[in-house]
Design an enzyme around this catalytic site. Sequence first.
Site, short mmCIF file in Angstrom:
data_model
loop_
_atom_site.label_atom_id
_atom_site.label_comp_id
_atom_site.label_asym_id
_atom_site.label_seq_id
_atom_site.Cartn_x
_atom_site.Cartn_y
_atom_site.Cartn_z
N CYS A 94 33.36 43.75 42.91
CA CYS A 94 32.21 43.00 42.42
C CYS A 94 31.70 43.59 41.11
O CYS A 94 31.83 44.78 40.86
CB CYS A 94 31.10 43.00 43.46
SG CYS A 94 30.43 44.62 43.80
N GLY A 95 31.11 42.75 40.29
CA GLY A 95 30.61 43.22 39.01
C GLY A 95 31.72 43.74 38.13
O GLY A 95 31.57 44.73 37.43
#
Length: 263
Positions: free
Chosen positions: A87-88
């Site tokens: 994520c990110g």
Amino acid sequence: MTRKGCPDEYPVNLVVNGYEIAVFQLTNHDLEDWAYGYLFSEGLIESADEVRSVSFDEGSGSLHVSLDNGFDPEQMFSKKKHYTAGCGRGVTFFSMTDVKNFKKVSSRETYTLSYILKKRSEFAQNSPFYLETGGMHGACIIHEDGSIEVREDIGRHNAVDKIIGYAIRNRLKAERLVLLTTGRISYEMLSKAARFGFAVIGSRTAATKQAVQLAKFLNIEVAGYLRGKMATVYTSAGRIIPDLEPGYPGNRFERGEAEPVLN
């Protein structure tokens, strides 16, 4: 059913000495810490003294950083990009080979596993954005005196950059600190911690095989699955004392003396 709020996520354009580096998806808190941490993690600064100013233009979403160190954007952009996992997702300019050239950690500080688990519980209870939304990552520093400092973000990499930025701005000594994170410890996460010089890194989830290999090479202690009374210590640097193992002398949990540790 209790409804939680949504995590904040903003596009932030990082501009260094007038050059646009990239647009990052960030939670709009502690952006100055993030700027220091990201620039240090990517090798663009060596200390806080090289940063002249940091300012955020909320209207344009641009974070402007002025450096005093002869920043060369052409040299930076000539490096091969490595896209981070999970994520990110972001970009790092350090390869595995680069990270292996980081200075090996030599700290002799030791910590009991029960102490680290207790601090992870304290970290969880002092993560306001996660408690509000249920969808945030966090990173935490355990100071030598046992106090903690927490930073949060939508991305696990960003949260670690924020806490490293906090440490750099406050001139903290890495060998006397412990880094805890809510996210998976992958090689690029390990590289951020290694560049700053953390000797002990812990997470409530897993470490990847590459991260563990790198940690062993750099003499960094890595522990994962820090939950309740359990953990997995992936390395053998001797900095985490296994005081919770059955039969270990002075096992406080076996005697029922330890405080309960929350997930």
